[in-house]
Design a protein around this motif. Structure first.
Motif, PDB file in Angstrom:
ATOM      1  N   TRP A   9       0.833  -1.209   0.000  1.00  0.00           N
ATOM      2  CA  TRP A   9       0.000   0.000   0.000  1.00  0.00           C
ATOM      3  C   TRP A   9       0.863   1.252   0.000  1.00  0.00           C
ATOM      4  N   GLY A  10       1.956   1.226   0.756  1.00  0.00           N
ATOM      5  CA  GLY A  10       2.869   2.367   0.744  1.00  0.00           C
ATOM      6  C   GLY A  10       3.456   2.602  -0.634  1.00  0.00           C
ATOM      7  N   GLU A  11       3.861   1.522  -1.304  1.00  0.00           N
ATOM      8  CA  GLU A  11       4.410   1.631  -2.660  1.00  0.00           C
ATOM      9  C   GLU A  11       3.357   2.168  -3.634  1.00  0.00           C
ATOM     10  N   THR A  12       2.120   1.701  -3.504  1.00  0.00           N
ATOM     11  CA  THR A  12       1.046   2.134  -4.402  1.00  0.00           C
ATOM     12  C   THR A  12       0.729   3.607  -4.215  1.00  0.00           C
ATOM     13  N   ILE A  13       0.610   4.031  -2.964  1.00  0.00           N
ATOM     14  CA  ILE A  13       0.319   5.444  -2.691  1.00  0.00           C
ATOM     15  C   ILE A  13       1.468   6.322  -3.177  1.00  0.00           C
ATOM     16  N   ASN A  96      -7.017  -0.666 -12.771  1.00  0.00           N
ATOM     17  CA  ASN A  96      -6.340  -1.944 -12.536  1.00  0.00           C
ATOM     18  C   ASN A  96      -7.302  -3.033 -12.101  1.00  0.00           C
ATOM     19  N   ARG A  97      -8.590  -2.765 -12.247  1.00  0.00           N
ATOM     20  CA  ARG A  97      -9.657  -3.726 -11.916  1.00  0.00           C
ATOM     21  C   ARG A  97      -9.513  -4.264 -10.497  1.00  0.00           C
ATOM     22  N   TYR A  98      -9.173  -3.355  -9.584  1.00  0.00           N
ATOM     23  CA  TYR A  98      -9.042  -3.663  -8.160  1.00  0.00           C
ATOM     24  C   TYR A  98      -8.016  -4.768  -7.885  1.00  0.00           C
ATOM     25  N   CYS A  99      -6.988  -4.838  -8.730  1.00  0.00           N
ATOM     26  CA  CYS A  99      -5.855  -5.729  -8.520  1.00  0.00           C
ATOM     27  C   CYS A  99      -4.597  -4.872  -8.535  1.00  0.00           C
ATOM     28  N   THR A 107       4.150  -9.113  -5.354  1.00  0.00           N
ATOM     29  CA  THR A 107       2.880  -9.561  -4.791  1.00  0.00           C
ATOM     30  C   THR A 107       1.749  -8.823  -5.490  1.00  0.00           C
ATOM     31  N   MET A 108       0.610  -9.514  -5.646  1.00  0.00           N
ATOM     32  CA  MET A 108      -0.559  -8.863  -6.205  1.00  0.00           C
ATOM     33  C   MET A 108      -1.685  -8.924  -5.179  1.00  0.00           C
ATOM     34  N   LEU A 109      -2.249  -7.765  -4.879  1.00  0.00           N
ATOM     35  CA  LEU A 109      -3.369  -7.673  -3.957  1.00  0.00           C
ATOM     36  C   LEU A 109      -4.668  -7.649  -4.748  1.00  0.00           C
ATOM     37  N   TYR A 129      -8.698  -6.901   1.380  1.00  0.00           N
ATOM     38  CA  TYR A 129      -7.935  -7.400   0.238  1.00  0.00           C
ATOM     39  C   TYR A 129      -7.316  -8.732   0.607  1.00  0.00           C
ATOM     40  N   SER A 130      -6.865  -9.460  -0.411  1.00  0.00           N
ATOM     41  CA  SER A 130      -6.211 -10.737  -0.170  1.00  0.00           C
ATOM     42  C   SER A 130      -5.028 -10.882  -1.115  1.00  0.00           C
ATOM     43  N   TYR A 131      -4.107 -11.744  -0.730  1.00  0.00           N
ATOM     44  CA  TYR A 131      -2.965 -12.070  -1.578  1.00  0.00           C
ATOM     45  C   TYR A 131      -2.435 -13.437  -1.187  1.00  0.00           C
ATOM     46  N   LEU A 132      -1.662 -14.043  -2.078  1.00  0.00           N
ATOM     47  CA  LEU A 132      -1.061 -15.345  -1.812  1.00  0.00           C
ATOM     48  C   LEU A 132       0.375 -15.145  -1.352  1.00  0.00           C
ATOM     49  N   LEU A 133       0.750 -15.884  -0.324  1.00  0.00           N
ATOM     50  CA  LEU A 133       2.099 -15.830   0.220  1.00  0.00           C
ATOM     51  C   LEU A 133       2.751 -17.181  -0.018  1.00  0.00           C
ATOM     52  N   HIS A 134       3.910 -17.171  -0.659  1.00  0.00           N
ATOM     53  CA  HIS A 134       4.633 -18.404  -0.972  1.00  0.00           C
ATOM     54  C   HIS A 134       5.250 -18.999   0.292  1.00  0.00           C
ATOM     55  N   VAL A 135       5.081 -20.304   0.457  1.00  0.00           N
ATOM     56  CA  VAL A 135       5.699 -21.028   1.567  1.00  0.00           C
ATOM     57  C   VAL A 135       6.729 -21.973   0.964  1.00  0.00           C
ATOM     58  N   PRO A 136       8.009 -21.787   1.283  1.00  0.00           N
ATOM     59  CA  PRO A 136       9.026 -22.663   0.685  1.00  0.00           C
ATOM     60  C   PRO A 136       8.845 -24.117   1.123  1.00  0.00           C
ATOM     61  N   LYS A 137       9.110 -25.013   0.203  1.00  0.00           N
ATOM     62  CA  LYS A 137       8.991 -26.435   0.471  1.00  0.00           C
ATOM     63  C   LYS A 137      10.197 -26.892   1.278  1.00  0.00           C
ATOM     64  N   ARG A 138       9.945 -27.719   2.265  1.00  0.00           N
ATOM     65  CA  ARG A 138      11.024 -28.208   3.112  1.00  0.00           C
ATOM     66  C   ARG A 138      11.931 -29.140   2.333  1.00  0.00           C
TER      67      ARG A 138
END
Length: 164
Positions: A9-13, A96-99, A107-109, A129-138
């Motif tokens: 949000w800081g970057e977008t503003i 941006n169609r709310y993306c 990251t895309m919100l 808003y929502s976004y996906l966060l990557h979880v590294p595989k062990r």
């Protein structure tokens, strides 16, 4: 964990309003000791759910409080608030169609339509808003052994084993 949503949000503003002062410190906001015009950014985690084995869906609420500057006739005088033009912000969301995609945080919100509340010297905008966060595989088990990856796959074709 870094607050990805708040940083995006800081970057977008900053992209829309390059001269606007952005802050997220609750104590500074409560004391009123900040530069005007400015925007206060606050996020709140709603939920995090497993989306796939390698990703988590984060759902957050954000509050953006745009503080207006005041008309100044003399240095000591604080006159009427000068309304801030929020049309570019809402136009950016619609275009941006709310993306909202962040180049810096990769990251895309996905944003729901905002709710606004206007006060005499500020405009408050809230939405979810929502976004996906990557979880590294062990790659290591709990006892320290490396997990072997399967890199070669074989299939049976016409009675023969063939590398796929």
């Amino acid at each position: 964990m870094i607050d990805i949503g708040k940083n995006v949000w800081g970057e977008t503003i900053q992209r829309i309003y390059p001269d606007l002062f952005i802050f997220d410190d609750q104590a500074t906001w409560n004391s009123g000791q900040f530069v005007r015009p400015s925007v206060f950014v606050e996020t709140d985690l709603v939920s995090e759910k497993t989306h796939t084995p390698q990703s988590i869906r984060i759902i957050e609420d954000v509050g953006l409080v745009f503080h207006y500057d005041f008309e100044r006739i003399s240095q000591e005088d604080k006159g009427e608030p000068i309304p801030f033009d929020l049309y570019p912000f809402f136009l950016y969301l619609r275009q941006n169609r709310y993306c909202i995609a962040s180049q810096r945080f990769k990251t895309m919100l996905v944003v729901e339509p905002p709710r606004t509340r206007e006060k005499s010297d500020q405009m408050e905008i809230t939405f979810r808003y929502s976004y996906l966060l990557h979880v590294p595989k062990r790659t290591v088990t709990d006892d320290g052994k490396e997990i072997m990856k399967i890199n070669d796959f074989y299939v049976e074709a016409n009675g023969q084993e063939v590398k796929a």
